[in-house]
Design a protein around this motif. Structure first.
Motif, PDB file in Angstrom:
ATOM      1  N   PHE A 356       0.832  -1.206   0.000  1.00  0.00           N
ATOM      2  CA  PHE A 356       0.000   0.000   0.000  1.00  0.00           C
ATOM      3  C   PHE A 356       0.862   1.250   0.000  1.00  0.00           C
ATOM      4  O   PHE A 356       0.639   2.190  -0.781  1.00  0.00           O
ATOM      5  CB  PHE A 356      -0.918  -0.026   1.217  1.00  0.00           C
ATOM      6  N   LEU A 357       1.879   1.276   0.855  1.00  0.00           N
ATOM      7  CA  LEU A 357       2.756   2.438   0.922  1.00  0.00           C
ATOM      8  C   LEU A 357       3.539   2.612  -0.376  1.00  0.00           C
ATOM      9  O   LEU A 357       3.737   3.741  -0.852  1.00  0.00           O
ATOM     10  CB  LEU A 357       3.704   2.306   2.112  1.00  0.00           C
ATOM     11  N   THR A 358       3.989   1.512  -0.961  1.00  0.00           N
ATOM     12  CA  THR A 358       4.739   1.589  -2.218  1.00  0.00           C
ATOM     13  C   THR A 358       3.881   2.168  -3.337  1.00  0.00           C
ATOM     14  O   THR A 358       4.325   3.026  -4.116  1.00  0.00           O
ATOM     15  CB  THR A 358       5.245   0.197  -2.617  1.00  0.00           C
ATOM     16  N   ILE A 359       2.620   1.713  -3.425  1.00  0.00           N
ATOM     17  CA  ILE A 359       1.716   2.235  -4.461  1.00  0.00           C
ATOM     18  C   ILE A 359       1.477   3.723  -4.254  1.00  0.00           C
ATOM     19  O   ILE A 359       1.503   4.522  -5.201  1.00  0.00           O
ATOM     20  CB  ILE A 359       0.394   1.453  -4.455  1.00  0.00           C
ATOM     21  N   ALA A 360       1.233   4.118  -2.991  1.00  0.00           N
ATOM     22  CA  ALA A 360       1.002   5.536  -2.702  1.00  0.00           C
ATOM     23  C   ALA A 360       2.206   6.387  -3.093  1.00  0.00           C
ATOM     24  O   ALA A 360       2.057   7.504  -3.611  1.00  0.00           O
ATOM     25  CB  ALA A 360       0.671   5.722  -1.224  1.00  0.00           C
ATOM     26  N   GLU A 361       3.405   5.848  -2.880  1.00  0.00           N
ATOM     27  CA  GLU A 361       4.622   6.592  -3.229  1.00  0.00           C
ATOM     28  C   GLU A 361       4.769   6.752  -4.737  1.00  0.00           C
ATOM     29  O   GLU A 361       5.445   7.670  -5.201  1.00  0.00           O
ATOM     30  CB  GLU A 361       5.842   5.887  -2.643  1.00  0.00           C
ATOM     31  N   ARG A 362       4.144   5.867  -5.508  1.00  0.00           N
ATOM     32  CA  ARG A 362       4.143   6.014  -6.962  1.00  0.00           C
ATOM     33  C   ARG A 362       3.059   6.983  -7.432  1.00  0.00           C
ATOM     34  O   ARG A 362       3.250   7.735  -8.387  1.00  0.00           O
ATOM     35  CB  ARG A 362       3.914   4.648  -7.618  1.00  0.00           C
TER      36      ARG A 362
END
Length: 392
Positions: A356-362
């Motif tokens: 979830f955090l990785t997607i948000a960072e993208r």
């Protein structure tokens, strides 16, 4: 200067799915956020939001900190987030007062020298005009109630004029362009209310805007029919949209129908995603929530889609579908009517915290929002709350 403190309601299923990810004060009631409506009637500056622990890390531009309730020294207003003022300023007078609406306390006026410690049930009453919000579904009712006068207020502004090559059905004075761009070939139908295009917004040829409509700053309308809707900042919208609220920073860049719905921030609706907003029986819509059902009393109600949710191409959403924060809909073309937070397709799996955090960072930097340590902390707190065993 008057301070403003927003008092969030006690956690309750009726505010699912949005209360997992943001304060109720940061939802739109018409053109404006609930917080902004309170600021306007008190000519006040927001100081804090009294809200639940999982939102104490909440951070967003222009939003005051969320913290535990405490005492408030005047001059100040304490307003309930589940009430949206109409914009009519009350006559507060000089003494402390309870703000009431139809017999219910919805706020307090704390003059200089006074202190608010809680209910203050013995303070004199002052009536306040507005709309009581009983749950997330009432944001559609708030849109219907507030959008016509909110849009009409913009007619006092001196706009840029209608560009050559556009078609206006109704009074051209009801097309208010405030620094936005509009291509030739756009149709404005303002017979039922004004159309407002904010600064840095852009409307492409082939779009039909049927007022009242508000297109927020930086939002792109890429074609299709938009009617009686509010598009918050930095959205991309194409296709048919009717009586819908986009909080902001979300994508519906392809065809598909969204009606009588509320779309949270950072939502991506895949091509062809379509909501149903009317039952075959024409009866009132019932919501399925994590802890039971809720009777909305509404005949027209589409989908309530929380922040960071995403749908695959061709997704079909039944009348009254509720989609939790961070959910990903793919696999089956027709989703269940209640989608848990961080659901991963039609499996029983859940999106992981790190994913979830990785997607948000993208995603978030694509709209110019930096994923700082503070933002990561907020997102992590949202994930931990929404997936806690108590909620499952």
């Amino acid at each position: 200067m008057t301070d403003l403190f927003l008092l969030e309601p006690e956690p309750q299923p009726a505010w699912f799915p949005f209360a997992d990810a943001r304060p109720i004060s940061e939802l739109r009631a018409g053109v404006w956020l609930v917080r902004e409506r309170w600021e306007a009637i008190g000519e006040a500056t927001s100081v804090a939001i009294f809200g639940p622990p999982h939102l104490h890390a909440f951070t967003e531009a222009g939003v005051p900190p969320v913290r535990e309730p405490g005492t408030v020294d005047g001059p100040a207003i304490v307003g309930r987030s589940d009430f949206a003022p109409s914009g009519v300023q009350p006559d507060l007078g000089g003494g402390a007062a309870r703000l009431v609406h139809e017999g219910e306390t919805i706020g307090w006026w704390v003059p200089e020298g006074e202190r608010w410690k809680g209910a203050a049930g013995d303070w004199p009453e002052v009536e306040l005009d507005g709309l009581r919000l009983h749950g997330a579904y009432d944001l559609v009712s708030a849109l219907e109630h507030f959008l016509p006068p909110d849009a009409a207020d913009f007619t006092r502004e001196r706009g840029d004029g209608v560009p050559d090559g556009c078609i206006v059905i109704g009074d051209p004075a009801d097309v208010i362009i405030l620094g936005g761009g509009v291509e030739a070939g756009t149709v404005f139908d303002v017979r039922q209310g004004p159309v407002v295009v904010e600064q840095h917004a852009y409307v492409m040829s082939g779009s039909r805007l049927e007022g009242p409509v508000y297109v927020g700053p930086g939002t792109q309308v890429l074609g299709g029919a938009i009617r009686a809707s509010v598009l918050g900042p930095r959205c991309k919208v194409r296709g048919e949209v009717s009586a819908a609220v986009f909080l902001g920073y979300s994508n519906k860049a392809h065809e598909g129908y969204v009606g009588h719905s509320v779309i949270g921030r950072w939502v991506n609706l895949g091509a062809g995603t379509t909501t149903s907003d009317l039952k075959n029986t024409y009866g009132p819509v019932r919501l399925r929530l994590p802890s039971g059902t809720a009777e909305t009393g509404r005949q027209f109600l589409g989908s309530l889609i929380a922040d960071h949710a995403k749908t695959a191409i061709g997704t079909q959403l039944d009348t009254g579908t509720v989609v939790g924060v961070g959910a990903n809909l793919f696999g089956a073309s027709r989703s269940p009517k209640q989608v848990p937070p961080f659901a991963w397709g039609d499996t029983r799996e859940r999106l992981t915290r790190e994913a979830f955090l990785t997607i948000a960072e993208r995603v978030m930097p694509r709209r110019g929002v930096t994923v700082s340590d503070e933002v990561r902390g907020m997102l992590g707190a949202i994930y931990d709350h929404a997936t806690s065993p108590i909620r499952s």
